[in-house]
Design a protein around this motif. Structure first.
Motif, PDB file in Angstrom:
ATOM      1  N   SER A 102       0.828  -1.215   0.000  1.00 24.74           N
ATOM      2  CA  SER A 102       0.000   0.000   0.000  1.00 24.74           C
ATOM      3  C   SER A 102       0.860   1.263   0.000  1.00 24.74           C
ATOM      4  O   SER A 102       0.462   2.289  -0.561  1.00 24.74           O
ATOM      5  CB  SER A 102      -0.934   0.005   1.214  1.00 24.74           C
ATOM      6  N   GLN A 116       1.737   1.888  -3.544  1.00 20.23           N
ATOM      7  CA  GLN A 116       0.548   2.402  -4.227  1.00 20.23           C
ATOM      8  C   GLN A 116       0.365   3.894  -3.940  1.00 20.23           C
ATOM      9  O   GLN A 116       0.086   4.680  -4.849  1.00 20.23           O
ATOM     10  CB  GLN A 116      -0.695   1.645  -3.758  1.00 20.23           C
ATOM     11  N   ARG A 117       0.515   4.233  -2.680  1.00 24.06           N
ATOM     12  CA  ARG A 117       0.336   5.628  -2.284  1.00 24.06           C
ATOM     13  C   ARG A 117       1.352   6.535  -2.976  1.00 24.06           C
ATOM     14  O   ARG A 117       1.014   7.594  -3.502  1.00 24.06           O
ATOM     15  CB  ARG A 117       0.469   5.732  -0.758  1.00 24.06           C
ATOM     16  N   GLU A 158     -10.353   2.241  -7.624  1.00 31.39           N
ATOM     17  CA  GLU A 158     -10.421   1.140  -6.657  1.00 31.39           C
ATOM     18  C   GLU A 158      -9.745   1.524  -5.345  1.00 31.39           C
ATOM     19  O   GLU A 158     -10.189   1.135  -4.260  1.00 31.39           O
ATOM     20  CB  GLU A 158      -9.768  -0.109  -7.262  1.00 31.39           C
ATOM     21  N   MET A 159      -8.688   2.312  -5.437  1.00 37.15           N
ATOM     22  CA  MET A 159      -7.983   2.748  -4.232  1.00 37.15           C
ATOM     23  C   MET A 159      -8.850   3.677  -3.381  1.00 37.15           C
ATOM     24  O   MET A 159      -8.640   3.787  -2.162  1.00 37.15           O
ATOM     25  CB  MET A 159      -6.677   3.449  -4.618  1.00 37.15           C
ATOM     26  N   HIS A 162     -11.702   3.115  -2.432  1.00 36.91           N
ATOM     27  CA  HIS A 162     -12.488   2.266  -1.528  1.00 36.91           C
ATOM     28  C   HIS A 162     -11.632   1.655  -0.421  1.00 36.91           C
ATOM     29  O   HIS A 162     -12.151   0.934   0.426  1.00 36.91           O
ATOM     30  CB  HIS A 162     -13.157   1.143  -2.324  1.00 36.91           C
ATOM     31  N   SER A 163     -10.343   1.917  -0.426  1.00 35.62           N
ATOM     32  CA  SER A 163      -9.445   1.310   0.546  1.00 35.62           C
ATOM     33  C   SER A 163      -9.726   1.852   1.954  1.00 35.62           C
ATOM     34  O   SER A 163     -10.104   3.006   2.128  1.00 35.62           O
ATOM     35  CB  SER A 163      -7.993   1.607   0.167  1.00 35.62           C
ATOM     36  N   ASP A 219      -7.403   2.407   3.971  1.00 39.46           N
ATOM     37  CA  ASP A 219      -6.211   3.211   4.251  1.00 39.46           C
ATOM     38  C   ASP A 219      -6.476   4.671   3.879  1.00 39.46           C
ATOM     39  O   ASP A 219      -6.637   5.009   2.705  1.00 39.46           O
ATOM     40  CB  ASP A 219      -5.027   2.655   3.454  1.00 39.46           C
ATOM     41  N   LEU A 252      -3.926   6.203   1.478  1.00 37.52           N
ATOM     42  CA  LEU A 252      -4.066   5.675   0.126  1.00 37.52           C
ATOM     43  C   LEU A 252      -5.216   6.367  -0.602  1.00 37.52           C
ATOM     44  O   LEU A 252      -5.095   6.754  -1.774  1.00 37.52           O
ATOM     45  CB  LEU A 252      -4.296   4.165   0.189  1.00 37.52           C
ATOM     46  N   LYS A 253      -6.341   6.536   0.085  1.00 39.85           N
ATOM     47  CA  LYS A 253      -7.473   7.247  -0.520  1.00 39.85           C
ATOM     48  C   LYS A 253      -7.097   8.698  -0.823  1.00 39.85           C
ATOM     49  O   LYS A 253      -7.499   9.260  -1.847  1.00 39.85           O
ATOM     50  CB  LYS A 253      -8.676   7.193   0.424  1.00 39.85           C
TER      51      LYS A 253
END
Length: 775
Positions: free
Chosen positions: A293, A296-297, A328-329, A331-332, A334, A337-338
């Motif tokens: 994650s 991703q962030r 999709e991120m 909905h995380s 985190d 991340l959002k």
């Protein structure tokens, strides 16, 4: 500037995080409390003892090396607890540790195996890195000469085999440099001047992945907000290796690599071009689906930076498949991340070609949900993305259909920048409610499911042009949908209906300025349209299960949109204004009123021209109405259902009043039994001049008199004055007053006040009584 400020906030988290040098230690280890008293003295004695060992054991003798290794290990173990770092520094550990960053001198030509080679240097670097966690000790360590020794340790792999000991000392040296340079611009510069960047770039290709990660972490810190360091890292040809690291299967490797690249391109457009030219875009997009994650962030943040100004790059990012994983991120669970995903989507959404695609792939709903976040940065990023999406006409219907306008209207936004962004988004949507967008919304309002229909009606109440109100709310049933919300049993829907109707009324009043004070009456226009509301309401209330307040609001808005509800009161009658000088003047007076035992001189010609009530008084009709009033029977205009408050008199008084009334037609003295002198005098002044100043203390009594004598112009003046005093505490009584005297304008004011303050009123004890009163 707002975008730059937002990006700065996002970047603070990756500006060169301190290395977790104690990562081998169990993370659940309890922290040692801050030592005091005897414990502190004992700790200081222990530190001092270890420092003495280091000062006396600087040689290649095996015993000295073993003692120095133990001492560095003890100090490092103590330094893992930040609470005791100050005591370690106080005990003089820094100079002793810096001394052991270098190996002792050996005899020339001595090729014998050295005891504990690299071990003492590793322990010293580890301990100094832990001490550097506290910013106040960073400069002290550098001033003690640590940087040059640490940079030399980075080069040890060139002069030695790549043994485990060498790998460890290199990694500890890179970690120590990371902590020393953390948020310290002068030390970042010193590292470059000491020649630390080239060996760090070379270590990116080292065989050991932990060394690669440590080197990347150091470069990440050194690159943050230091243009000279950035340029040197690029000049050392770090980009190809960093981009290769983005494709690594090791999450720790690609996490550090994407962080370095992010700091390199931040506020450096030329480096950003070089990074893109080197092929970084696709591997960065690939990291959006990483199992890590953190990667991703960082990838989402980096894509947001790539998309900052270059429209072509925005399009390329979308074409290469970034939108779906970014959505999709959202909905995380985190939060960070959002936040970064919303940041990237916000940048991408500023390009016209991307806006419809982001909405079509499902980006609207999760972005709207993020407006409810209690995280100010996340909330702002989502609002900025929605601002971009609202710029495309193809998104407007979807925006409204999923309840976007309600979300924007109801949101509790933390920072002013977010509030401004939301206001601009609503303005963008408002500017697009015309043509094909409006036609599609009207179509949805006819054929969609009821919840969608109501959302559309709610949105249009806030966003539509006044010129389209009749088309939307009368011709296409929009008003009934709003009234359905108001009549709902769901408190939230009631509030939405009230807010929408109030907003609609404010727009309608641009055509019918209800809140403006009326001018003096003139003989040019008529009151017929306004009077026609009364029988209309009476007719509508015949419908079964219809709430009267709903009917009143329907008629109110229908007349608003018709343009017929004008509150500038004028008359059909050819009025005669004798002027101020004839008020209560006996000159040419042909009728006298007795009010509270005092005579008031008047002139029939002026009274006859003023209202039907006075004409009836002088031709006998007034006697009938007064008789009915005397016997407590509601009276008023025959064409209406209005009534005045009922007043009960003792039988003897009624008989006397009846006797006086029967004398009125031919009598010069007419007794006025139910009006105070001050009120009657002010009413007559209006009749004679067409204008009067109505104060709040007399307005209600004057309203009753004006209603009794059918003086609509005076009623309007009284209603205007009273309406200025409507509050949460008195709106119920003001509504009763409007009903008692058929005060249409005041009643509308009360209804609009109830709509505007619906949420506050619903929490008050008298709320149920007020609803019963209106319904």
């Amino acid at each position: 500037m707002e975008l730059q400020r937002c990006e700065e906030q996002r970047l603070q988290e990756r500006k060169g995080q301190k290395r977790k040098l104690e990562e081998e230690i169990q993370e659940d280890r309890d922290a040692t409390p801050l030592p005091t008293g005897d414990a502190r003295r004992a700790l200081l004695a222990e530190v001092t003892a270890q420092v003495k060992v280091l000062d006396s054991a600087f040689s290649w003798h095996e015993s000295d090396r073993a003692a120095a290794k133990r001492a560095t290990h003890v100090l490092a173990e103590l330094a893992k607890n930040e609470e005791v770092v100050n005591v370690i520094v106080e005990g003089g550990a820094i100079p002793a540790l810096v001394k052991h960053l270098q190996a002792p001198l050996s005899d020339e030509g001595d090729l014998s195996l050295k005891p504990f080679e690299h071990e003492v240097e590793k322990g010293s670097a580890f301990a100094l890195g832990l001490l550097a966690v506290k910013p106040e000790h960073q400069q002290l360590i550098v001033d003690s000469g640590a940087l040059s020794h640490l940079v030399n340790l980075l080069r040890r792999y060139k002069d030695s085999s790549t043994s485990r000991a060498v790998i460890s000392v290199i990694r500890r040296a890179a970690d120590a440099i990371t902590n020393l340079a953390h948020e310290n611009s002068s030390i970042k510069t010193r590292v470059r001047m000491e020649g630390g960047i080239p060996p760090l770039v070379e270590l990116l290709e080292f065989t050991d992945t932990k060394v690669q990660r440590a080197a990347a972490g150091a470069l990440r810190t050194l690159a943050f907000k230091n243009d000279e360091n950035k340029n040197q890292i690029v000049e050392c040809n770090a980009l190809p290796t960093l981009i290769s690291m983005l494709r690594s299967d090791d999450a720790a490797i690609h996490y550090e690599a994407v962080g370095v690249i992010g700091n390199l391109v931040h506020s450096s457009p030329n480096i950003k071009k070089e990074v893109l030219a080197a092929g970084a875009l696709q591997p960065v997009i690939g990291l959006l689906t990483s199992c890590c994650s953190e990667s991703q962030r960082e990838a989402a943040l980096l894509l947001g930076q790539f998309a900052a100004t270059d429209s072509d790059c925005k399009v390329h990012i979308v074409q290469r498949g970034a939108v779906r994983p970014l959505i999709e991120m959202l909905h995380s669970p985190d939060i960070q991340l959002k936040e970064m995903s919303a940041f990237a989507l916000g940048r991408l959404a500023q390009d016209t070609h991307n806006q419809a695609g982001i909405a079509h792939m499902g980006g609207l709903v999760p972005l709207l949900k993020l407006l409810d976040s209690k995280n100010g940065s996340l909330q702002h990023n989502a609002a900025f993305a929605l601002y971009g999406l609202a710029d495309n006409e193809d998104n407007v219907s979807d925006f409204i259909r999923v309840g976007g306008v309600q979300r924007l209207q109801d949101g509790e936004f933390i920072v002013q920048a977010t509030k401004d962004c939301v206001a601009k988004t609503l303005k963008r949507l408002e500017e697009k409610i015309h043509g094909r967008v409006l036609n599609h919304l009207l179509y949805l309002m006819r054929v969609a499911e009821k919840p969608v229909q109501r959302r559309v009606a709610f949105a249009l109440a806030h966003l539509c042009s006044p010129d389209d109100q009749r088309t939307i709310f009368i011709d296409n049933n929009g008003l009934e949908l709003l009234l359905g919300l108001l009549g709902s049993t769901n408190p939230k829907q009631q509030l939405d209906g009230a807010v929408a109707l109030y907003k609609l009324a404010n727009k309608a009043m641009t055509l019918s300025p209800m809140d403006a004070a009326p001018p003096s009456p003139t003989p040019q226009a008529s009151l017929k349209k306004l009077v026609n509301i009364v029988p209309c309401i009476s007719k509508c209330t015949q419908e079964p299960n219809e709430k009267p307040i709903i009917v009143i609001i329907r008629v109110l808005f229908t007349d608003f949109f018709d343009g017929s509800l004008s509150f500038v009161i004028t008359y059909d009658l050819m009025q005669v204004y004798l002027g101020e000088q004839y008020v209560n003047n006996a000159t040419l007076s042909d009728v006298t009123f007795l009010v509270e035992g005092r005579r008031f001189y008047a002139h029939r010609i002026c009274l006859l021209a003023s209202s039907d009530a006075f004409r009836a008084m002088f031709d006998g009709g007034y006697r009938v109405s007064s008789l009915l009033w005397c016997f407590n029977v509601p009276v008023g205009c025959p064409s209406s259902s209005r009534s005045v408050p009922r007043v009960s008199f003792p039988l003897g008084v009624r008989v006397k009043i009846i006797w006086l009334i029967l004398q009125e037609k031919d009598a010069r003295d007419i007794e006025i039994p139910n009006i105070r002198w001050e009120v009657f005098e002010l009413m007559m002044r209006f009749i004679y001049t067409g204008s009067v100043d109505v104060t709040l203390d007399i307005a209600q009594d004057l309203l009753g008199a004006a209603d009794q004598y059918l003086l609509e112009g005076l009623k309007r003046l009284c209603e205007y004055t009273i309406a200025q005093d409507v509050t949460l505490d008195n709106v119920s009584s003001m509504y009763e007053l409007s009903e008692a005297f058929h005060a249409i304008s005041l009643r509308h004011t009360c209804i609009l006040f109830i709509l505007e303050h619906f949420s506050q009123l619903s929490d008050r004890p008298g709320y149920v009584f007020l609803l019963h009163l209106c319904i």
